[in-house]
Write an enzyme that holds these catalytic residues in place. Structure first.
Site, short mmCIF file in Angstrom:
data_model
loop_
_atom_site.label_atom_id
_atom_site.label_comp_id
_atom_site.label_asym_id
_atom_site.label_seq_id
_atom_site.Cartn_x
_atom_site.Cartn_y
_atom_site.Cartn_z
N HIS A 52 0.84 -1.20 0.00
CA HIS A 52 0.00 0.00 0.00
C HIS A 52 0.87 1.25 0.00
O HIS A 52 2.08 1.17 0.21
CB HIS A 52 -0.95 0.01 1.20
CG HIS A 52 -0.28 -0.14 2.53
ND1 HIS A 52 0.48 0.85 3.10
CD2 HIS A 52 -0.25 -1.17 3.40
CE1 HIS A 52 0.93 0.42 4.26
NE2 HIS A 52 0.52 -0.80 4.47
P1 TYD Z 1 -2.21 -3.75 7.35
O1 TYD Z 1 -2.29 -2.32 6.88
O2 TYD Z 1 -2.68 -4.82 6.41
O3 TYD Z 1 -0.72 -4.10 7.82
P2 TYD Z 1 0.64 -4.12 6.98
O4 TYD Z 1 0.71 -2.84 6.24
O5 TYD Z 1 1.70 -4.26 8.00
O6 TYD Z 1 0.65 -5.31 6.09
O7 TYD Z 1 -2.99 -3.84 8.72
C1 TYD Z 1 -3.36 -5.07 9.29
C2 TYD Z 1 -4.62 -4.83 10.12
O8 TYD Z 1 -4.34 -4.02 11.25
C3 TYD Z 1 -5.73 -4.14 9.33
O9 TYD Z 1 -6.94 -4.75 9.70
C4 TYD Z 1 -5.69 -2.73 9.83
C5 TYD Z 1 -5.18 -2.88 11.26
N1 TYD Z 1 -4.40 -1.73 11.75
C6 TYD Z 1 -4.91 -0.98 12.79
O10 TYD Z 1 -6.01 -1.23 13.32
N2 TYD Z 1 -4.17 0.08 13.26
C7 TYD Z 1 -2.97 0.40 12.73
O11 TYD Z 1 -2.32 1.38 13.19
C8 TYD Z 1 -2.47 -0.39 11.62
C9 TYD Z 1 -1.15 -0.05 10.99
C10 TYD Z 1 -3.22 -1.44 11.19
#
Ligand code: TYD
Length: 135
Positions: A52
C-alpha cells in the site's frame, strides 16, 4: 540534497558501552512528529506485508531485531532495501508504494508514523497508486 520528499536512510544516534547499546530517537532525528508507533512481530518468513501507499502518512521503518526487505516504489522506479540494523530507519514520504517481505526469524519491524490510523488515507490498489502519482 535531503528533502522531505526523498526516501532515505536515517542514522539513529546510539550510545554504546560495555553493558550494551542504547539508541535514541528524539524529535530532531525525524522529519515529522510521531503520532503513532506500531510494530510487526511473530511474522512468518513467507509473509508479505505492506502492499500500500499513504496519501497523508509519512513513516520511518526500523528493523528493531532481525531483518526484512522493503520494496519501495514511487511509480517510476522500484528498489529493494534490506533493513537489518536497529540504528537505521528508512524514511518513506507520502505517495510511495511499499511492500515488506523476507522476514528473518524473530524479526521485529517498528513503524513510526506521522498520523493516526485512518484507513481512508491508504491506497491499497497498485493501479490506483500509479494513477495517483501520474496525476
Ligand atoms: P495492514 O495495513 O494490512 O498491515 P501491513 O501494512 O503491516 O501489512 O494492517 C493489518 C490490520 O491491522 C488491518 O486490519 C488494519 C489494522 N491496523 C490498525 O487497526 N491500526 C494500525 O495502526 C495499523 C497499521 C493497522
Amino acid at each position: 540534497m535531503k528533502t522531505d520528499s526523498e526516501i532515505r536512510l536515517i542514522e539513529i544516534p546510539k550510545v554504546h558501552d560495555k553493558r550494551g547499546s542504547l539508541a535514541v530517537i528524539e524529535k530532531d532525528v525525524l522529519p515529522f512528529e510521531i503520532k503513532r508507533v506500531y510494530y510487526l512481530f511473530d511474522v512468518p518468513s513467507d509473509s508479505f506485508r505492506g502492499g500500500h501507499a499513504h496519501k497523508e502518512q509519512e513513516s520511518v521503518i526500523i528493523a528493531l531485531s532481525g531483518s526484512f526487505e522493503v520494496v519501495i516504489d514511487n511509480g517510476k522506479m522500484r528498489k529493494k532495501i534490506m533493513l537489518n540494523k536497529p540504528t537505521q530507519g528508512l524514511y518513506i514520504p507520502t505517495n510511495i508504494w511499499r511492500e515488506i517481505d523476507n522476514f528473518s526469524s524473530g524479526a521485529v519491524c517498528l513503524v513510526l508514523a506521522s498520523t493516526n490510523y485512518n484507513e481512508a488515507e491508504y491506497i491499497r490498489d497498485y493501479d490506483q497508486f500509479k494513477n495517483q502519482v501520474k496525476g
